[in-house]
Design an enzyme around this catalytic site. Structure first.
Site, PDB file in Angstrom:
ATOM      1  N   GLY A 224      20.234  -8.053 -25.042  1.00 56.67           N
ATOM      2  CA  GLY A 224      20.408  -8.681 -23.728  1.00 56.67           C
ATOM      3  C   GLY A 224      21.864  -8.773 -23.316  1.00 56.67           C
ATOM      4  O   GLY A 224      22.624  -7.807 -23.348  1.00 56.67           O
TER       5      GLY A 224
ATOM      6  N   ALA B 140      38.597  24.895 -15.975  1.00 60.79           N
ATOM      7  CA  ALA B 140      39.031  23.994 -17.037  1.00 60.79           C
ATOM      8  C   ALA B 140      40.559  23.961 -17.113  1.00 60.79           C
ATOM      9  O   ALA B 140      41.139  22.953 -17.496  1.00 60.79           O
ATOM     10  CB  ALA B 140      38.426  24.417 -18.366  1.00 60.79           C
TER      11      ALA B 140
HETATM   12  C1  HXC Z   1      17.085 -18.464 -28.960  1.00 58.41           C
HETATM   13  C2  HXC Z   1      17.177 -17.017 -30.728  1.00 58.41           C
HETATM   14  C3  HXC Z   1      17.367 -15.930 -29.857  1.00 58.41           C
HETATM   15  C4  HXC Z   1      17.432 -16.187 -28.461  1.00 58.41           C
HETATM   16  C5  HXC Z   1      17.358 -15.185 -31.867  1.00 58.41           C
HETATM   17  N1  HXC Z   1      17.160 -16.503 -31.964  1.00 58.41           N
HETATM   18  N2  HXC Z   1      17.473 -14.800 -30.594  1.00 58.41           N
HETATM   19  N3  HXC Z   1      17.045 -18.271 -30.278  1.00 58.41           N
HETATM   20  N4  HXC Z   1      17.286 -17.474 -28.076  1.00 58.41           N
HETATM   21  N5  HXC Z   1      17.642 -15.228 -27.578  1.00 58.41           N
HETATM   22  C6  HXC Z   1      17.011 -17.297 -33.185  1.00 58.41           C
HETATM   23  C7  HXC Z   1      15.705 -17.062 -33.887  1.00 58.41           C
HETATM   24  O1  HXC Z   1      14.740 -17.929 -33.358  1.00 58.41           O
HETATM   25  C8  HXC Z   1      16.076 -17.436 -35.327  1.00 58.41           C
HETATM   26  O2  HXC Z   1      16.101 -18.844 -35.442  1.00 58.41           O
HETATM   27  C9  HXC Z   1      17.486 -16.958 -35.450  1.00 58.41           C
HETATM   28  O3  HXC Z   1      17.991 -16.852 -34.107  1.00 58.41           O
HETATM   29  C10 HXC Z   1      17.592 -15.592 -36.093  1.00 58.41           C
HETATM   30  O4  HXC Z   1      16.730 -14.705 -35.416  1.00 58.41           O
HETATM   31  P1  HXC Z   1      15.738 -13.717 -36.190  1.00 58.41           P
HETATM   32  O5  HXC Z   1      14.792 -13.148 -35.191  1.00 58.41           O
HETATM   33  O6  HXC Z   1      15.169 -14.419 -37.382  1.00 58.41           O
HETATM   34  O7  HXC Z   1      16.755 -12.609 -36.715  1.00 58.41           O
HETATM   35  P2  HXC Z   1      16.553 -11.050 -36.790  1.00 58.41           P
HETATM   36  O8  HXC Z   1      15.237 -10.722 -37.398  1.00 58.41           O
HETATM   37  O9  HXC Z   1      17.782 -10.531 -37.447  1.00 58.41           O
HETATM   38  O10 HXC Z   1      16.525 -10.513 -35.279  1.00 58.41           O
HETATM   39  C11 HXC Z   1      17.608 -10.684 -34.414  1.00 58.41           C
HETATM   40  C12 HXC Z   1      17.213 -10.287 -32.960  1.00 58.41           C
HETATM   41  C13 HXC Z   1      15.948 -11.064 -32.565  1.00 58.41           C
HETATM   42  C14 HXC Z   1      16.986  -8.775 -32.912  1.00 58.41           C
HETATM   43  C15 HXC Z   1      18.421 -10.626 -32.092  1.00 58.41           C
HETATM   44  O11 HXC Z   1      16.106 -12.430 -32.871  1.00 58.41           O
HETATM   45  C16 HXC Z   1      15.613 -10.914 -31.105  1.00 58.41           C
HETATM   46  O12 HXC Z   1      15.094  -9.886 -30.698  1.00 58.41           O
HETATM   47  N6  HXC Z   1      15.906 -11.977 -30.345  1.00 58.41           N
HETATM   48  C17 HXC Z   1      15.570 -12.025 -28.936  1.00 58.41           C
HETATM   49  C18 HXC Z   1      16.391 -11.058 -28.142  1.00 58.41           C
HETATM   50  C19 HXC Z   1      16.208 -11.199 -26.661  1.00 58.41           C
HETATM   51  O13 HXC Z   1      15.236 -10.685 -26.110  1.00 58.41           O
HETATM   52  N7  HXC Z   1      17.085 -12.012 -26.004  1.00 58.41           N
HETATM   53  C20 HXC Z   1      17.036 -12.342 -24.626  1.00 58.41           C
HETATM   54  C21 HXC Z   1      17.731 -11.230 -23.863  1.00 58.41           C
HETATM   55  S1  HXC Z   1      17.813 -11.538 -22.124  1.00 58.41           S
HETATM   56  P3  HXC Z   1      15.875 -19.605 -36.828  1.00 58.41           P
HETATM   57  O14 HXC Z   1      15.793 -21.038 -36.465  1.00 58.41           O
HETATM   58  O15 HXC Z   1      14.630 -19.042 -37.420  1.00 58.41           O
HETATM   59  O16 HXC Z   1      17.084 -19.307 -37.671  1.00 58.41           O
HETATM   60  C22 HXC Z   1      19.441 -11.725 -21.819  1.00 58.41           C
HETATM   61  C23 HXC Z   1      19.760 -11.848 -20.379  1.00 58.41           C
HETATM   62  C24 HXC Z   1      21.150 -11.383 -20.034  1.00 58.41           C
HETATM   63  O17 HXC Z   1      20.243 -11.795 -22.676  1.00 58.41           O
HETATM   64  C25 HXC Z   1      21.208 -10.545 -18.814  1.00 58.41           C
HETATM   65  C26 HXC Z   1      21.372  -9.082 -19.120  1.00 58.41           C
HETATM   66  C27 HXC Z   1      21.728  -8.243 -17.905  1.00 58.41           C
END
Ligand code: HXC
Length: 510
Positions: free
Chosen positions: A169, A405
């Site tokens: 993200g 080029a």
């Molecule tokens: C809240 C989050 C989080 C998030 C991870 N965590 N991403 N908490 N918001 N976005 C937390 C998890 O709950 C977990 O908490 C800890 O962080 C570690 O995450 P894991 O999933 O256990 O780690 P891993 O398996 O290494 O995976 C990492 C990851 C995955 C690939 C980043 O967590 C993931 O896909 N997260 C979501 C990504 C996403 O879709 N984000 C939103 C994007 S939208 P605990 O308590 O268990 O330790 C965005 C908008 C911006 O960003 C605008 C763009 C133009």
């Protein structure tokens, strides 16, 4: 008084503990350092000053009011790298996966604002999952604020992003708007949406490495400018990179003391070009023999390897080097190479870093693949970038400079200041064989005749003198004296001042 001091220490300890011992251990087990450990390695010893270590999020949804960690998932502040000020933020993956809340965003934007106001680079260490899901639009708004500052700072202060864990993200979009992105091999990933979301939406099963690992982004997508083996190596390389970069677009090129004489001759360069014009040689050998102490920091080493770009120093002052690489695809210009070099040229121009261009290019790559992929527009990017650049521009043609080029690769016609050619240069519309076969198509059936035509064309045009007779080449130089010539040229151009006509901004063919 003692109690107050103790309270401070307790609070600091709590903040330093981040997401707790268990998560720190997991971080270490994955081969990753914590945010603070990383900053210690990146910055000069003892120079880091932290801001906002007690900041907490204000979210009350999903039970978050009971889950607060001081610092809220990002460590921010400033320090020095080899004595020069940089502003930094490092995402703390142990706290909510480094995800961004409104409060977390405020910490980042405070550092971004200070860096812009005080004209010093920002380095972001990313290890985070994007917008904090529990905060919803407040987090999205926070990211918007970060993006805004990325854009405002672009071209004013260098912005470097280092990807040191899984990033998604906003934690990939903000880096995408900075000047350079570096990754750590095997432990860092970049994707807009992770493998789980990909599976849900497209049914495609893909690992994090396959979707957005360092190999993907340094060889396929060109999103990353380089990747290193581990956290320590990556951070040490960032320190090395920063020595090449100015603090801002107004600070002038950094200068480091060097023991390498500016007039050092390099006799081995006289035999670098093989007798056979179709035999490749390594352009990096030339670059390394010309720049100070052979120190060359290559950008996008593994992508579009027919083009080499990176930073070196001449007489202690940074230069941007752009060079065709005959070792890959004979150094031809294709879409990828053009885009790669164009972006690099524009970075150097933004920050007043002179450009030294080494040319050995057989032309643009023909074919449907390239044409369908937009070669015209991508090639135009490089032509545009070199043309609009007002920094000192020095060009050395070592061998081939054929066709369009020739024009594109920082020729005299697009405002290069000094254009040198080695005696081995061949400056023409195309190679002798191709030219003879077009001009004397009716003689194609007669191998002897056509060979004579090829020889004739080779003799007449495959040299630097036709261009030199017109003043398109300022001087034909001995290869061994290349460093001396380039250093002298840079001395002569030290006060170059050229302004393009006023415009809001140009309209480069994106
Ligand atoms: C809240 C989050 C989080 C998030 C991870 N965590 N991403 N908490 N918001 N976005 C937390 C998890 O709950 C977990 O908490 C800890 O962080 C570690 O995450 P894991 O999933 O256990 O780690 P891993 O398996 O290494 O995976 C990492 C990851 C995955 C690939 C980043 O967590 C993931 O896909 N997260 C979501 C990504 C996403 O879709 N984000 C939103 C994007 S939208 P605990 O308590 O268990 O330790 C965005 C908008 C911006 O960003 C605008 C763009 C133009």
């Amino acid at each position: 008084m003692k109690e107050v001091l103790e309270e401070l220490e307790i609070r600091r300890e709590k903040a330093r503990a981040g997401g707790g011992a268990r998560r720190i251990e997991t971080q270490h087990k994955r081969g990753k350092l914590t945010a603070r450990e990383r900053l210690e390695l990146l910055l000069d010893g003892g120079s880091f000053e932290e801001f906002d270590m007690y900041v907490e999020h204000r979210c009350t949804e999903f039970g978050m009011e009971g889950a607060k960690v001081p610092g809220d998932g990002v460590v921010t502040g400033w320090g020095t790298i080899n004595g020069r000020v940089v502003y930094v933020f490092a995402k703390d993956f142990t706290v909510f996966g480094g995800s961004l809340s409104e409060a977390h965003a405020n910490k980042m934007t405070k550092v971004q604002d200070m860096a812009l106001r005080n004209r010093a680079p920002v380095i972001g260490l990313f290890d985070a999952g994007g917008a904090r899901i529990q905060e919803g639009v407040a987090a999205l708004g926070g990211y918007g604020e970060v993006f805004l500052r990325n854009v405002m700072a672009s071209g004013v202060i260098p912005q470097i992003s280092v990807i040191m864990g899984p990033c998604a993200g906003g934690d990939v979009y903000s880096p995408a708007m900075t000047d350079f992105i570096f990754m750590v091999k095997d432990t860092s990933y970049m994707f807009v949406t992770g493998p789980d979301v990909v599976k849900t939406v497209t049914k495609e099963e893909v690992t994090a490495e396959e979707l957005g690992g360092a190999v993907v982004h340094t060889t396929k997508s060109s999103i990353a400018d380089g990747a290193y083996d581990n956290d320590v190596e990556t951070l040490l390389q960032m320190r090395r990179l920063m020595d090449f970069l100015p603090e801002s677009n107004l600070s002038g090129v950094p200068e480091l003391p060097t023991r390498d004489p500016w007039d050092r001759l390099e006799p081995s360069l006289d035999t670098l070009i093989p007798d056979n014009p179709n035999t490749p040689y390594d352009i990096k050998e030339l670059i390394q023999k010309v720049v100070d102490e052979g120190d060359f920091f290559e950008i996008q080493e593994s992508y579009a390897r027919n083009m080499v770009v990176g930073f070196g120093r001449m007489e202690g002052r940074s230069v941007g080097v752009v060079a065709n690489q005959p070792m890959f695809l004979a150094g031809v210009l294709d879409s990828d190479a053009s885009r790669k070099a164009a972006r690099f040229v524009r970075f150097c121009d933004c920050f007043s870093i002179p450009l030294v261009t080494f040319v050995d290019v057989p032309g643009f790559l023909p074919g449907t693949d390239q044409e369908y992929g937009g070669l015209i527009k991508h090639g135009a990017k490089l032509l545009f970038a070199f043309t609009e650049a007002t920094v000192p521009k020095i060009t050395v043609i070592t061998r081939k400079a054929y066709g369009g080029a020739y024009d594109v690769m920082s020729s005299k016609h697009i405002r290069a200041d000094l254009n040198y050619a080695w005696p081995t240069a061949e400056i023409a519309v195309m190679g002798a064989k191709g030219a003879a076969e077009i001009l004397y198509r009716s003689e194609l059936d007669d191998p002897e005749k056509i060979q004579a035509r090829i020889d004739e064309y080779q003799k007449r045009f495959a040299n630097p003198f036709v261009a030199a007779e017109r003043g398109y080449i300022d001087e034909v130089i001995m290869p061994q004296g290349t460093r001396m010539r380039v250093c002298r040229a840079l001395q002569m151009l030290r006060n170059k001042h050229v302004e393009n006509p006023w415009k809001k901004h140009d309209n480069i063919p994106l």
